[in-house]
Design a protein around this motif. Structure first.
Motif, short mmCIF file in Angstrom:
data_model
loop_
_atom_site.label_atom_id
_atom_site.label_comp_id
_atom_site.label_asym_id
_atom_site.label_seq_id
_atom_site.Cartn_x
_atom_site.Cartn_y
_atom_site.Cartn_z
N ILE A 132 7.31 1.97 5.96
CA ILE A 132 6.69 1.01 6.92
C ILE A 132 7.49 -0.19 7.01
O ILE A 132 8.31 -0.73 6.24
N ILE A 133 7.71 -0.73 8.24
CA ILE A 133 8.66 -1.81 8.74
C ILE A 133 7.63 -2.96 9.35
O ILE A 133 7.17 -2.15 10.58
N VAL A 189 6.00 -0.90 12.44
CA VAL A 189 6.50 0.67 12.29
C VAL A 189 6.05 1.39 11.24
O VAL A 189 6.47 0.97 10.15
N LEU A 190 5.33 2.55 11.11
CA LEU A 190 5.09 3.06 10.28
C LEU A 190 5.61 4.76 10.53
O LEU A 190 5.27 5.45 11.35
N THR A 191 6.43 5.17 9.70
CA THR A 191 6.95 6.37 9.83
C THR A 191 6.62 7.32 8.64
O THR A 191 6.81 6.93 7.53
N SER A 192 6.37 8.62 8.84
CA SER A 192 5.83 9.57 7.78
C SER A 192 6.44 10.81 7.82
O SER A 192 6.67 11.36 9.13
N LYS A 193 6.77 11.34 6.93
CA LYS A 193 7.01 12.93 6.86
C LYS A 193 5.74 13.71 7.35
O LYS A 193 4.78 13.08 6.98
N VAL A 194 5.69 14.88 7.61
CA VAL A 194 4.46 15.40 7.90
C VAL A 194 4.64 16.74 7.06
O VAL A 194 5.74 17.02 6.48
N GLY A 199 1.01 -1.43 -0.13
CA GLY A 199 0.02 -0.01 0.05
C GLY A 199 0.86 1.28 -0.10
O GLY A 199 0.40 2.41 -0.39
N VAL A 200 2.10 1.15 0.46
CA VAL A 200 2.97 2.45 0.61
C VAL A 200 3.70 2.37 -0.81
O VAL A 200 3.85 3.74 -1.28
N ARG A 236 10.22 -4.25 4.60
CA ARG A 236 10.54 -2.63 4.72
C ARG A 236 10.08 -2.26 3.28
O ARG A 236 10.39 -2.67 2.28
N ALA A 237 9.08 -1.12 2.99
CA ALA A 237 8.71 -0.56 2.02
C ALA A 237 8.63 1.03 2.26
O ALA A 237 8.54 1.65 3.43
N THR A 238 9.10 1.79 1.29
CA THR A 238 8.94 3.28 1.35
C THR A 238 8.52 3.92 -0.03
O THR A 238 8.84 3.45 -1.16
#
Length: 376
Positions: free
Chosen positions: A57-58, A241-246, A19-20, A49-51
């Motif tokens: 997302i990991i 873990v989902l990490t995102s820039k804001v 989805g990422v 891991r995808a980005t």
């Protein structure tokens, strides 16, 4: 790398990872998912891991590791293959750097997929988070689900292309608040402030991140750890873990558009209202799909008049003690707001036909919606 894993486990992780990944990529490696096998033989973890360089997302899942290693393979392709394999299948994955292929074997099915070097895969830079707190998944899901419909899709107003998550004060008590608006409608949702969130900076969570986050918040019992900095936000739970820039921008002062002097009150069954709006709007061929609300004491008439297609009208019994009034709205906006109402009744607060209308869920002030009227 040699790994054995259950199809259900891999499919769940790949559903989140793919989805990422963007469907169209000018950088080939960004179309891939990085699969890393770690741990001692016979017991270990498989990390995916995808980005897209803005979101990462990991996820770690249990697997039988015969040989540790890492490989990157096309995310959408792998997801489709795993999805189409029979339920209960055991998957054997093996990668050989020399051949540059990932072999996938499940029963009588065998696939050989092209790979790209693990070294080419980008890793999102780590961030120092200024605040970290824990909140129930159900609370975060409510905040984002009830506000995301109002997020703007206009790229020119990029600072409205997300949900503004911040600490606010409501009637003297601190709350965790989510706000979204596109200039035509606004959603403001409050929840009790989690312990440790007092110093959290206000951030605009991008629309795509909000969509992907939904996959993390399905378990009502889960406790989500939220870490926030001025540039990033991270959500983590159970090896995921989902990490995102804001969004780098200032969210406008939304408090100025929330009316405080609307005194004409109409209470209506939310489900009946949504169904009636949907029915009468059927005859409208226009993109705006304007619907007119005519209020009289204890009666509401919804009507649409389309010169080309015809007209429609429907009456509803409502609680409305004030003077007669007519006001028009975009039918789509009314439907979206009505569909957010969890309680049986929706409360509309009007001022006059040219002013914004306030909508609440019964007497609950923790969810407030504003919709701009239109001429009909």
């Amino acid at each position: 790398m040699k790994v054995t894993i259950e199809r259900a486990e891999l499919l769940k992780a790949m559903s989140r990872a793919h989805g990422v990944v963007e469907r169209k990529n000018t950088i080939p490696i960004l179309a891939n998912v990085l699969i890393e096998a770690t741990g001692k033989q016979g017991d270990g973890r498989l990390s995916l891991r995808a980005t897209d360089l803005d979101i990462e997302i990991i996820e770690e899942i249990a697997a039988v590791i015969e040989q540790p290693g890492a490989v990157t393979v096309a995310a959408h392709l792998l997801h489709e293959i795993v999805r189409k394999l029979p339920e209960g299948a055991q998957l054997a994955l093996s990668a050989d750097a020399a051949s540059g292929r990932l072999e996938l074997v499940a029963g009588r099915s065998r696939f050989s997929l092209a790979t790209l070097p693990r070294e080419d895969f980008p890793v999102m830079a780590s961030s120092e988070y200024s605040c970290s707190y824990t909140a129930p998944a159900a609370v975060l899901r409510r905040l984002f689900d009830k506000s995301k419909f109002a997020v703007s899709t206009e790229e020119t107003r990029y600072y409205l292309n997300g949900v503004y998550l911040h600490v606010a004060s409501e009637e003297g008590r601190p709350v965790l608040r989510a706000v979204a608006t596109d200039g035509h409608r606004l959603a403001r949702i409050d929840a009790d402030l989690p312990a440790g969130a007092e110093s959290a900076p206000g951030v605009i969570v991008p629309r795509k991140t909000v969509g992907e986050l939904r996959r993390l918040l399905e378990d009502d019992e889960a406790e989500i750890t939220v870490s926030v900095s001025e540039t990033k936000i991270r959500f983590s739970v159970d090896g995921l873990v989902l990490t995102s820039k804001v969004i780098d921008g200032a969210f406008p002062d939304y408090t100025r558009v929330i009316p405080t002097g609307n005194t004409k009150r109409m209470e209506v069954d939310a489900a009946d209202f949504a169904a009636a709006v949907d029915r009468v709007a059927t005859v409208s061929q226009e993109r705006s799909r304007a619907v007119k609300l005519t209020m009289e004491p204890d009666k509401l008439t919804l009507s649409v008049n389309s010169p080309d297609a015809g007209s429609a009208a429907e009456e509803l019994v409502v609680a409305y003690p004030d003077e007669a009034m007519e006001i028009g709205f975009n039918a789509k906006y009314l439907l979206e707001i009505a569909n957010q109402i969890d309680r049986q009744n929706a409360v509309f607060l009007f001022n006059n036909p040219g002013d914004p209308t306030l909508v609440r869920e019964g007497d609950d002030a923790s969810a407030v919606y504003v919709v701009m009227p239109m001429r009909v």
